[in-house]
Design a protein around this motif. Structure first.
Motif, PDB file in Angstrom:
ATOM      1  N   LEU A  28       0.831  -1.210   0.000  1.00 17.40           N
ATOM      2  CA  LEU A  28       0.000   0.000   0.000  1.00 17.40           C
ATOM      3  C   LEU A  28       0.866   1.259   0.000  1.00 17.40           C
ATOM      4  N   LEU A  29       1.878   1.277   0.851  1.00 15.20           N
ATOM      5  CA  LEU A  29       2.774   2.436   0.896  1.00 15.20           C
ATOM      6  C   LEU A  29       3.455   2.648  -0.457  1.00 15.20           C
ATOM      7  N   ALA A  30       3.916   1.542  -1.053  1.00 15.83           N
ATOM      8  CA  ALA A  30       4.609   1.629  -2.335  1.00 15.83           C
ATOM      9  C   ALA A  30       3.655   2.052  -3.457  1.00 15.83           C
ATOM     10  N   TYR A  31       2.469   1.462  -3.465  1.00 12.60           N
ATOM     11  CA  TYR A  31       1.499   1.768  -4.520  1.00 12.60           C
ATOM     12  C   TYR A  31       1.096   3.239  -4.498  1.00 12.60           C
ATOM     13  N   ARG A  32       0.873   3.782  -3.302  1.00 14.46           N
ATOM     14  CA  ARG A  32       0.523   5.198  -3.193  1.00 14.46           C
ATOM     15  C   ARG A  32       1.649   6.103  -3.686  1.00 14.46           C
ATOM     16  N   SER A  33       2.885   5.563  -3.679  1.00 16.58           N
ATOM     17  CA  SER A  33       4.047   6.342  -4.121  1.00 16.58           C
ATOM     18  C   SER A  33       4.411   6.069  -5.574  1.00 16.58           C
ATOM     19  N   GLY A  34       3.560   5.336  -6.277  1.00 17.43           N
ATOM     20  CA  GLY A  34       3.767   5.121  -7.698  1.00 17.43           C
ATOM     21  C   GLY A  34       4.590   3.905  -8.072  1.00 17.43           C
ATOM     22  N   VAL A  35       4.862   3.013  -7.124  1.00 15.48           N
ATOM     23  CA  VAL A  35       5.661   1.815  -7.422  1.00 15.48           C
ATOM     24  C   VAL A  35       4.786   0.776  -8.111  1.00 15.48           C
ATOM     25  N   ARG A  36       5.221   0.325  -9.267  1.00 19.41           N
ATOM     26  CA  ARG A  36       4.532  -0.702 -10.043  1.00 19.41           C
ATOM     27  C   ARG A  36       5.589  -1.566 -10.729  1.00 19.41           C
ATOM     28  N   VAL A  37       5.188  -2.741 -11.176  1.00 24.33           N
ATOM     29  CA  VAL A  37       6.064  -3.546 -12.003  1.00 24.33           C
ATOM     30  C   VAL A  37       5.196  -4.283 -13.021  1.00 24.33           C
ATOM     31  N   SER A  38       5.688  -4.405 -14.239  1.00 22.14           N
ATOM     32  CA  SER A  38       4.960  -5.179 -15.245  1.00 22.14           C
ATOM     33  C   SER A  38       5.131  -6.661 -14.967  1.00 22.14           C
ATOM     34  N   ILE A  39       4.217  -7.458 -15.481  1.00 16.95           N
ATOM     35  CA  ILE A  39       4.345  -8.912 -15.305  1.00 16.95           C
ATOM     36  C   ILE A  39       5.657  -9.394 -15.908  1.00 16.95           C
ATOM     37  N   GLU A  40       6.036  -8.821 -17.042  1.00 16.41           N
ATOM     38  CA  GLU A  40       7.273  -9.250 -17.708  1.00 16.41           C
ATOM     39  C   GLU A  40       8.509  -8.954 -16.858  1.00 16.41           C
ATOM     40  N   ASP A  41       8.465  -7.920 -16.045  1.00  9.98           N
ATOM     41  CA  ASP A  41       9.625  -7.523 -15.247  1.00  9.98           C
ATOM     42  C   ASP A  41       9.532  -7.967 -13.781  1.00  9.98           C
ATOM     43  N   SER A  42       8.576  -8.828 -13.473  1.00  5.55           N
ATOM     44  CA  SER A  42       8.331  -9.202 -12.078  1.00  5.55           C
ATOM     45  C   SER A  42       9.115 -10.427 -11.644  1.00  5.55           C
ATOM     46  N   VAL A  43      10.287 -10.614 -12.217  1.00  9.14           N
ATOM     47  CA  VAL A  43      11.136 -11.755 -11.869  1.00  9.14           C
ATOM     48  C   VAL A  43      11.530 -11.662 -10.389  1.00  9.14           C
ATOM     49  N   ILE A  44      11.599 -12.818  -9.731  1.00  6.27           N
ATOM     50  CA  ILE A  44      11.974 -12.826  -8.317  1.00  6.27           C
ATOM     51  C   ILE A  44      13.449 -12.465  -8.153  1.00  6.27           C
ATOM     52  N   ARG A  45      13.804 -11.970  -6.954  1.00 10.72           N
ATOM     53  CA  ARG A  45      15.173 -11.536  -6.669  1.00 10.72           C
ATOM     54  C   ARG A  45      15.618 -12.208  -5.366  1.00 10.72           C
ATOM     55  N   GLN A  46      16.244 -13.367  -5.495  1.00 10.11           N
ATOM     56  CA  GLN A  46      16.595 -14.174  -4.324  1.00 10.11           C
ATOM     57  C   GLN A  46      17.605 -13.493  -3.409  1.00 10.11           C
ATOM     58  N   ARG A  47      18.466 -12.644  -3.942  1.00  9.35           N
ATOM     59  CA  ARG A  47      19.523 -12.020  -3.146  1.00  9.35           C
ATOM     60  C   ARG A  47      19.411 -10.491  -3.155  1.00  9.35           C
ATOM     61  N   TRP A  48      18.222 -10.008  -3.070  1.00  5.41           N
ATOM     62  CA  TRP A  48      17.926  -8.580  -3.113  1.00  5.41           C
ATOM     63  C   TRP A  48      18.293  -7.940  -1.776  1.00  5.41           C
ATOM     64  N   ARG A  49      19.268  -7.045  -1.773  1.00  5.36           N
ATOM     65  CA  ARG A  49      19.682  -6.392  -0.540  1.00  5.36           C
ATOM     66  C   ARG A  49      18.703  -5.306  -0.120  1.00  5.36           C
ATOM     67  N   LEU A  50      18.522  -5.171   1.158  1.00  2.04           N
ATOM     68  CA  LEU A  50      17.600  -4.177   1.700  1.00  2.04           C
ATOM     69  C   LEU A  50      18.014  -2.763   1.332  1.00  2.04           C
ATOM     70  N   ASP A  51      19.319  -2.478   1.346  1.00  2.73           N
ATOM     71  CA  ASP A  51      19.766  -1.110   1.068  1.00  2.73           C
ATOM     72  C   ASP A  51      19.829  -0.792  -0.428  1.00  2.73           C
ATOM     73  N   GLU A  52      19.329  -1.696  -1.271  1.00  2.00           N
ATOM     74  CA  GLU A  52      19.176  -1.415  -2.701  1.00  2.00           C
ATOM     75  C   GLU A  52      17.782  -0.882  -3.038  1.00  2.00           C
ATOM     76  N   VAL A  53      16.886  -0.895  -2.066  1.00  2.76           N
ATOM     77  CA  VAL A  53      15.474  -0.635  -2.339  1.00  2.76           C
ATOM     78  C   VAL A  53      15.134   0.841  -2.130  1.00  2.76           C
ATOM     79  N   PRO A  54      14.690   1.566  -3.153  1.00  6.19           N
ATOM     80  CA  PRO A  54      14.221   2.943  -2.947  1.00  6.19           C
ATOM     81  C   PRO A  54      12.973   2.951  -2.062  1.00  6.19           C
ATOM     82  N   ILE A  55      12.873   3.949  -1.185  1.00  2.00           N
ATOM     83  CA  ILE A  55      11.735   4.071  -0.269  1.00  2.00           C
ATOM     84  C   ILE A  55      11.043   5.410  -0.537  1.00  2.00           C
ATOM     85  N   PRO A  56      10.279   5.505  -1.616  1.00  2.00           N
ATOM     86  CA  PRO A  56       9.716   6.803  -2.014  1.00  2.00           C
ATOM     87  C   PRO A  56       8.650   7.325  -1.042  1.00  2.00           C
ATOM     88  N   TRP A  57       8.003   6.436  -0.275  1.00  2.00           N
ATOM     89  CA  TRP A  57       6.961   6.915   0.639  1.00  2.00           C
ATOM     90  C   TRP A  57       7.547   7.676   1.826  1.00  2.00           C
TER      91      TRP A  57
END
Length: 329
Positions: A296-325
């Motif tokens: 909800l926080l992300a959606y209100r801030s405009g975060v979206r992903v297409s189905i084609e780009d929704s690949v899982i990220r097994q080693r996604w670091r927390l400090d790589e994630v933008p927090i626009p809200w």
């Protein structure tokens, strides 16, 4: 605004439904591996496949909504176990495509933080995030959650769970391990590995196993591994509080259920005159509500992903994630 969230990073498959006022439904089902075994990724995924449909229906009934009523579907994109992550992502993609709903990617660790803040009312805290997959001290700064200390190998939850399995304790391991620790009388020497702001728990586990094999009293070894691990967390938390000057401390993640760790952090908070917030038990472990709320926080801030780009990220670091809200853009 109504957001449906799907959590499936490891042993738990969860469906959460939230609106701007809070949690409408939080239905979860956890795969329990055979006694003495860890999580097998494919078996966890098979479990999730079997229960996700009934879990979704339960959540919708609890919230009193239909899939056509939701505004977006959020899913845990990572990090986590590949086969388990794919189950949740596949279900989210199907709902997105079938009902023409936006798809919102969520980082599992960020979700642990945001649901803890939502549930406790914390605003700008230092966060000790401790779970089976995460062990880190983090705080928001400059558009992201920055890491001010983390494990260099395995997480504290993984360390304690492995030792509990070695002892043959029932699942979940940490509560039973702590029950054993309360009967301990002697603190035994174990590796206390803090390097700067980072920690290591693999050697702690190995040394504790060795003590048991040498015939040391099991209760004393349990006392020693639990206290050593938690005081390592306390040291890096204290140093981060001194560095950042935060006035709030949040304890988040599955290990936040530990009354022993909570007691240690109460002492830390008192010494630094900060307010300690502990995530409620229902939101401490992996759950669907944390994905839905962060979605909800992300959606209100405009975060979206297409189905084609929704690949899982097994080693996604927390400090790589933008927090626009929090950053406002």
């Amino acid at each position: 605004m109504i957001i449906l969230g799907i959590e499936s990073t490891a042993h738990t498959i969860g469906i959460g439904i939230v609106d701007e006022h809070g949690v409408l439904a939080n239905e979860n089902d956890t795969y329990t591996p055979p006694q003495g075994s860890g999580i097998h990724p494919r078996e966890a995924a098979d479990h999730h496949i079997l229960v996700v449909s009934s879990l979704l229906n339960r959540a919708l009934d609890k919230a009193g909504v239909r899939l056509s009523d939701i505004d977006a579907v959020a899913f845990s994109q990572g990090p986590g176990l590949g086969p388990a992550l794919r189950v949740g992502a596949t279900v989210a993609r199907f709902i997105s495509a079938r009902f023409n709903k936006p798809l919102v990617p969520v980082h599992h660790g960020v979700a642990h933080i945001e649901v803890a803040k939502m549930a406790t009312g914390a605003r700008d805290p230092l966060v000790l995030l401790v779970s089976g997959g995460h062990t880190m001290v983090t705080a928001y700064s400059g558009g992201r959650y920055r890491v001010f200390g983390e494990t260099m190998d395995i997480s504290v939850g993984n360390c304690l769970d492995m030792f509990a399995r070695f002892l043959g304790l029932p699942n979940p391991g940490v509560p039973h391990l702590e029950e054993c620790a309360r009967r301990g009388k002697v603190m035994l020497e174990l590796p206390y590995t803090v390097k700067g702001q980072d920690m290591s728990f693999a050697g702690l586990y190995t040394a504790a196993v060795r003590l048991v094999k040498e015939g040391r009293r099991v209760e004393d070894v349990c006392l020693s591994i639990v206290n050593t691990a938690y005081y390592m967390l306390a040291e890096v938390t204290e140093r981060a509080l001194a560095l950042l000057g935060k006035r709030e401390l949040v304890l988040a993640g599955g290990v936040a259920r530990s009354p022993i760790l909570r007691g240690i952090m109460e002492t830390v908070a008192s010494e630094y005159s900060v307010i300690l917030h502990v995530v409620p038990p229902e939101y401490a472990g992996d759950n669907g509500a944390m994905i839905a709320w962060t979605g909800l926080l992300a959606y209100r801030s405009g975060v979206r992903v297409s189905i084609e780009d929704s690949v899982i990220r097994q080693r996604w670091r927390l400090d790589e994630v933008p927090i626009p809200w929090l950053s406002g853009g």
